[in-house]
Write a protein that holds these residues in place. Structure first.
Motif, PDB file in Angstrom:
ATOM      1  N   GLY A  16      45.415  39.314  27.635  1.00 11.81           N
ATOM      2  CA  GLY A  16      44.109  39.833  28.022  1.00 11.81           C
ATOM      3  C   GLY A  16      43.050  38.752  28.163  1.00 11.81           C
ATOM      4  N   GLU A  17      41.838  39.192  28.409  1.00 10.30           N
ATOM      5  CA  GLU A  17      40.717  38.270  28.620  1.00 10.30           C
ATOM      6  C   GLU A  17      40.304  37.538  27.349  1.00 10.30           C
ATOM      7  OE1 GLU A  17      37.461  40.064  30.680  1.00 10.30           O
ATOM      8  OE2 GLU A  17      38.745  40.723  32.318  1.00 10.30           O
ATOM      9  N   ILE A 128      43.569  31.813  28.370  1.00  9.22           N
ATOM     10  CA  ILE A 128      42.973  32.967  29.032  1.00  9.22           C
ATOM     11  C   ILE A 128      43.326  32.930  30.515  1.00  9.22           C
ATOM     12  CG2 ILE A 128      40.791  34.145  29.525  1.00  9.22           C
ATOM     13  CD1 ILE A 128      39.748  32.470  26.991  1.00  9.22           C
ATOM     14  N   ASP A 130      43.350  33.269  34.437  1.00 13.17           N
ATOM     15  CA  ASP A 130      42.338  33.241  35.483  1.00 13.17           C
ATOM     16  C   ASP A 130      42.359  34.588  36.203  1.00 13.17           C
ATOM     17  OD1 ASP A 130      40.452  31.844  37.316  1.00 13.17           O
ATOM     18  OD2 ASP A 130      42.096  32.140  38.753  1.00 13.17           O
ATOM     19  N   ARG A 131      41.202  35.224  36.324  1.00 17.07           N
ATOM     20  CA  ARG A 131      41.137  36.560  36.940  1.00 17.07           C
ATOM     21  C   ARG A 131      41.639  36.556  38.371  1.00 17.07           C
ATOM     22  NH1 ARG A 131      35.411  39.277  35.125  1.00 17.07           N
ATOM     23  NH2 ARG A 131      35.903  39.397  32.906  1.00 17.07           N
ATOM     24  N   ALA A 132      41.298  35.532  39.129  1.00 11.62           N
ATOM     25  CA  ALA A 132      41.728  35.469  40.529  1.00 11.62           C
ATOM     26  C   ALA A 132      43.246  35.352  40.633  1.00 11.62           C
ATOM     27  CB  ALA A 132      41.052  34.299  41.242  1.00 11.62           C
ATOM     28  N   ARG A 133      43.855  34.514  39.787  1.00  9.40           N
ATOM     29  CA  ARG A 133      45.319  34.354  39.797  1.00  9.40           C
ATOM     30  C   ARG A 133      45.998  35.650  39.388  1.00  9.40           C
ATOM     31  NH1 ARG A 133      46.624  28.724  39.779  1.00  9.40           N
ATOM     32  NH2 ARG A 133      48.839  29.016  39.877  1.00  9.40           N
ATOM     33  N   LYS A 134      45.421  36.304  38.384  1.00 11.19           N
ATOM     34  CA  LYS A 134      45.968  37.573  37.904  1.00 11.19           C
ATOM     35  C   LYS A 134      45.896  38.621  39.017  1.00 11.19           C
ATOM     36  CE  LYS A 134      45.821  39.448  33.438  1.00 11.19           C
ATOM     37  NZ  LYS A 134      45.114  39.846  32.227  1.00 11.19           N
ATOM     38  N   ALA A 135      44.750  38.709  39.687  1.00  9.91           N
ATOM     39  CA  ALA A 135      44.569  39.676  40.777  1.00  9.91           C
ATOM     40  C   ALA A 135      45.522  39.379  41.931  1.00  9.91           C
ATOM     41  CB  ALA A 135      43.129  39.656  41.261  1.00  9.91           C
ATOM     42  N   TYR A 171      47.442  48.273  35.966  1.00 12.92           N
ATOM     43  CA  TYR A 171      47.247  47.628  37.260  1.00 12.92           C
ATOM     44  C   TYR A 171      47.416  48.576  38.448  1.00 12.92           C
ATOM     45  CZ  TYR A 171      47.473  43.486  34.394  1.00 12.92           C
ATOM     46  OH  TYR A 171      47.231  42.553  33.424  1.00 12.92           O
TER      47      TYR A 171
END
Length: 185
Positions: A16-17, A128, A130-135, A171
């Motif tokens: 998670g974040e 943590i 990266d949100r962009a990589r996760k998305a 997701y």
């Protein structure tokens, strides 16, 4: 985005974040990370499972160096999957921490995670995602799963591990959920 291994992809999606696994599913998420590592090693022909025993067949390739703690453990002697999981999950917090750190550092080198401090007292090294990589990874998995074509074996393994560890549902929307469940069956 270059996808390297099931363990790294699982790590990106399960952490998670705050840099940790969700508290209510920490044990199953840790088991998923271990299973992902075993799948990676088996897919590369590094290990084989025969008669419920896992044995090492050849040296660890450089592209799987992030699984070195798991490889070292398995190379000591042949072990059963049950023994592997109990050693890592029941009495092996140090072993599990070594795998978490090794996979986290490999993703840090790729820029897929950032380092931070976390844990209950804020004194634990965490990674943590990266949100962009996760998305981007979620988008690729959705495209693969919901696109209607054949799902590659490694993606199937990742998706099933995420499902079993209760990390997949977050997701997918309610609309996508029915199709996701049907495709995974």
């Amino acid at each position: 985005m270059i996808r390297k291994s099931i363990a790294q992809d699982f790590f990106l999606l399960a952490v998670g974040e705050n840099g940790g696994m969700a508290p209510l599913r920490r044990e199953v998420s840790n088991a998923g990370l271990m299973a992902a590592g075993v799948l990676d090693l088996e897919a590369a022909g590094v290990i084989a499972s025969e008669k419920k025993k896992v044995t090492v067949l050849k040296p660890l390739p450089a592209e799987l160096s992030h699984l070195e703690p798991l490889y070292h453990y398995l190379s000591e002697k042949p072990r059963s999957f049950t023994r592997l999981m109990s050693d890592y999950l029941v009495g092996g917090s140090a072993r599990m921490k070594a795998v978490y750190e090794s996979v986290g550092k490999s993703l840090l080198a790729d820029g897929a995670v950032t380092e931070g401090m976390g844990g209950f007292f804020g004194n634990k090294q965490v990674y943590i995602p990266d949100r962009a990589r996760k998305a981007e990874l979620v988008g690729k998995l959705k495209e693969t799963l919901l696109g209607g074509g054949a799902v590659p074996a490694l993606d199937t393994g990742l998706l099933l591990l995420l499902k079993e560890s209760k990390n997949l549902g977050q997701y997918f929307s309610k609309f996508e959920d029915g199709e996701r469940k049907a495709r995974l069956k």
